[in-house]
Design a protein around this motif. Structure first.
Motif, PDB file in Angstrom:
ATOM      1  N   GLN A   1       0.819  -1.217   0.000  1.00 55.98           N
ATOM      2  CA  GLN A   1       0.000   0.000   0.000  1.00 55.98           C
ATOM      3  C   GLN A   1       0.851   1.265   0.000  1.00 55.98           C
ATOM      4  O   GLN A   1       0.535   2.245  -0.673  1.00 55.98           O
ATOM      5  N   GLU A   2       1.964   1.229   0.724  1.00 54.46           N
ATOM      6  CA  GLU A   2       2.803   2.437   0.793  1.00 54.46           C
ATOM      7  C   GLU A   2       3.430   2.750  -0.572  1.00 54.46           C
ATOM      8  O   GLU A   2       3.638   3.911  -0.910  1.00 54.46           O
ATOM      9  N   LEU A   3       3.705   1.711  -1.379  1.00 56.95           N
ATOM     10  CA  LEU A   3       4.243   1.941  -2.721  1.00 56.95           C
ATOM     11  C   LEU A   3       3.180   2.548  -3.627  1.00 56.95           C
ATOM     12  O   LEU A   3       3.464   3.476  -4.399  1.00 56.95           O
ATOM     13  N   ALA A   4       1.937   2.048  -3.519  1.00 59.65           N
ATOM     14  CA  ALA A   4       0.840   2.593  -4.323  1.00 59.65           C
ATOM     15  C   ALA A   4       0.599   4.063  -3.978  1.00 59.65           C
ATOM     16  O   ALA A   4       0.427   4.912  -4.862  1.00 59.65           O
TER      17      ALA A   4
ATOM     18  N   SER B   1       1.205   7.481  -6.278  1.00 60.86           N
ATOM     19  CA  SER B   1       0.171   8.493  -6.471  1.00 60.86           C
ATOM     20  C   SER B   1       0.716   9.884  -6.153  1.00 60.86           C
ATOM     21  O   SER B   1       0.485  10.847  -6.894  1.00 60.86           O
ATOM     22  N   ALA B   2       1.464   9.986  -5.066  1.00 60.17           N
ATOM     23  CA  ALA B   2       2.019  11.281  -4.663  1.00 60.17           C
ATOM     24  C   ALA B   2       2.999  11.807  -5.712  1.00 60.17           C
ATOM     25  O   ALA B   2       3.019  13.003  -6.023  1.00 60.17           O
ATOM     26  N   ARG B   3       3.806  10.914  -6.291  1.00 60.73           N
ATOM     27  CA  ARG B   3       4.772  11.326  -7.312  1.00 60.73           C
ATOM     28  C   ARG B   3       4.048  11.775  -8.586  1.00 60.73           C
ATOM     29  O   ARG B   3       4.423  12.774  -9.211  1.00 60.73           O
ATOM     30  N   TYR B   4       3.010  11.049  -8.977  1.00 60.08           N
ATOM     31  CA  TYR B   4       2.228  11.433 -10.150  1.00 60.08           C
ATOM     32  C   TYR B   4       1.593  12.815  -9.932  1.00 60.08           C
ATOM     33  O   TYR B   4       1.571  13.647 -10.833  1.00 60.08           O
ATOM     34  N   LYS B   5       1.073  13.027  -8.729  1.00 58.75           N
ATOM     35  CA  LYS B   5       0.437  14.318  -8.432  1.00 58.75           C
ATOM     36  C   LYS B   5       1.455  15.455  -8.441  1.00 58.75           C
ATOM     37  O   LYS B   5       1.140  16.581  -8.857  1.00 58.75           O
ATOM     38  N   GLU B   6       2.657  15.159  -7.977  1.00 59.77           N
ATOM     39  CA  GLU B   6       3.707  16.184  -7.970  1.00 59.77           C
ATOM     40  C   GLU B   6       4.042  16.598  -9.404  1.00 59.77           C
ATOM     41  O   GLU B   6       4.166  17.790  -9.711  1.00 59.77           O
TER      42      GLU B   6
END
Length: 307
Positions: free
Chosen positions: A278-281, A285-290
């Motif tokens: 879950q932490e990788l998913a 997501s956080a990297r994509y949003k950045e």
């Protein structure tokens, strides 16, 4: 409160034509499709068992942004994009399922190749160069370092495999055999132009686009070649933070390399049924949003609020 991850969508209002690794295609009418982007994620041609939160919305909104930017910067560029608004034939219940993750597009004849453009030497290209001094079979200058830019961007097409199969690298000459000489040179020219234009824009916004892949379709009524599918997303491209770029080493990234590295480290490369931690998913997501915010100047939530 955790954000639900949407890996499966079944609309009741429209007939489904097909499902890909990430996208589901529905028919609106004989000239129009509805692209619906799920939160599914694939690596090494295998779909993970779980998805990345809000990934479908990120890819959809970023693609729409790129279509706007590219249309302003490349005179005469044709794309398949129509609207981010679902058609009236979609029920309110279905609209709630696809909010922010669907776009209406023109139905076109798809050229069965991936138009890959490489601006920097990394990944499989770097591995090949170390062994043979070539990339995609094309001789390169001596002395290139890992992640250094090519003297000029390279067009390195591949086949467009069916779901479950693997894309195969092909020469530009083989691509011409597949799509016909009439269209091959124009596809190559367009792919290189779109990449160079996007790379310049991205660099202005703090991102290096190391490589990317495009798809093109044919408008059979006008004989125009049209940019289609998703464009210049963290799924279809390698995005590096420009502020941290350094030749001679692997780069940090905003893209699927995060997932590829984990799969390789765990010995799970190209294995079916793999579930990401879950932490990788969430980190993905956080990297994509950045990357989304750097390129668009908005958060995803701000973009969705404008719909």
């Amino acid at each position: 409160m955790s954000i639900p991850v949407v890996t499966t969508i079944e609309l009741q209002s429209l007939p489904k034509l097909t499902s890909g690794k990430v996208r589901d295609l529905y028919e609106i009418d004989d000239k129009t499709l509805l692209f619906v982007t799920t939160d599914r994620i694939s690596a090494y041609d295998v779909i993970m068992a779980n998805g990345v939160p809000q990934k479908g919305a990120i890819l959809t909104q970023l693609t729409a942004h790129w279509f706007k930017v590219l249309g302003e910067r490349i005179p005469g560029l044709k794309t398949h994009f129509i609207s981010l608004t679902p058609p009236p034939s979609v029920s309110d219940e279905d609209k709630s399922l696809i909010r922010g993750r669907s776009m209406q597009v023109r139905k076109l004849k798809v050229f069965p190749i991936e138009a890959i453009v490489r601006g920097y030497i990394t990944g499989s290209a770097w591995n090949e160069y170390q062994k043979t001094g070539t990339v995609h079979g094309i001789p390169q200058p001596a002395g290139l370092q890992q992640c250094s830019p090519f003297p000029k961007p390279l067009y390195t097409p591949s086949t467009k495999a069916e779901l479950g199969d693997h894309d195969e690298n092909i020469s530009p000459e083989k691509a011409a055999e597949i799509v016909g000489d009439k269209y091959a040179a124009r596809i190559e020219e367009l792919a290189l132009k779109v990449y160079s234009t996007a790379a310049e824009y991205a660099r202005e916004h703090g991102i290096i686009i190391a490589d990317t892949k495009f798809e093109f379709g044919l408008d059979e009524e006008t004989d125009d070649i049209v940019l289609i599918d998703e464009v210049l997303t963290p799924d279809s491209s390698r995005f590096w933070p420009a502020s941290e770029y350094e030749v001679g080493r692997d780069q940090d990234s905003f893209d699927k390399q995060f997932l590829r590295n984990w799969l390789t480290k765990e010995g799970l490369k190209a294995k079916d049924g793999v579930e990401m931690p879950q932490e990788l998913a969430e980190a993905s997501s956080a990297r994509y949003k950045e990357a989304f915010k750097l390129l668009t100047g908005k958060t995803l939530e701000e973009a969705l609020g404008e719909l």
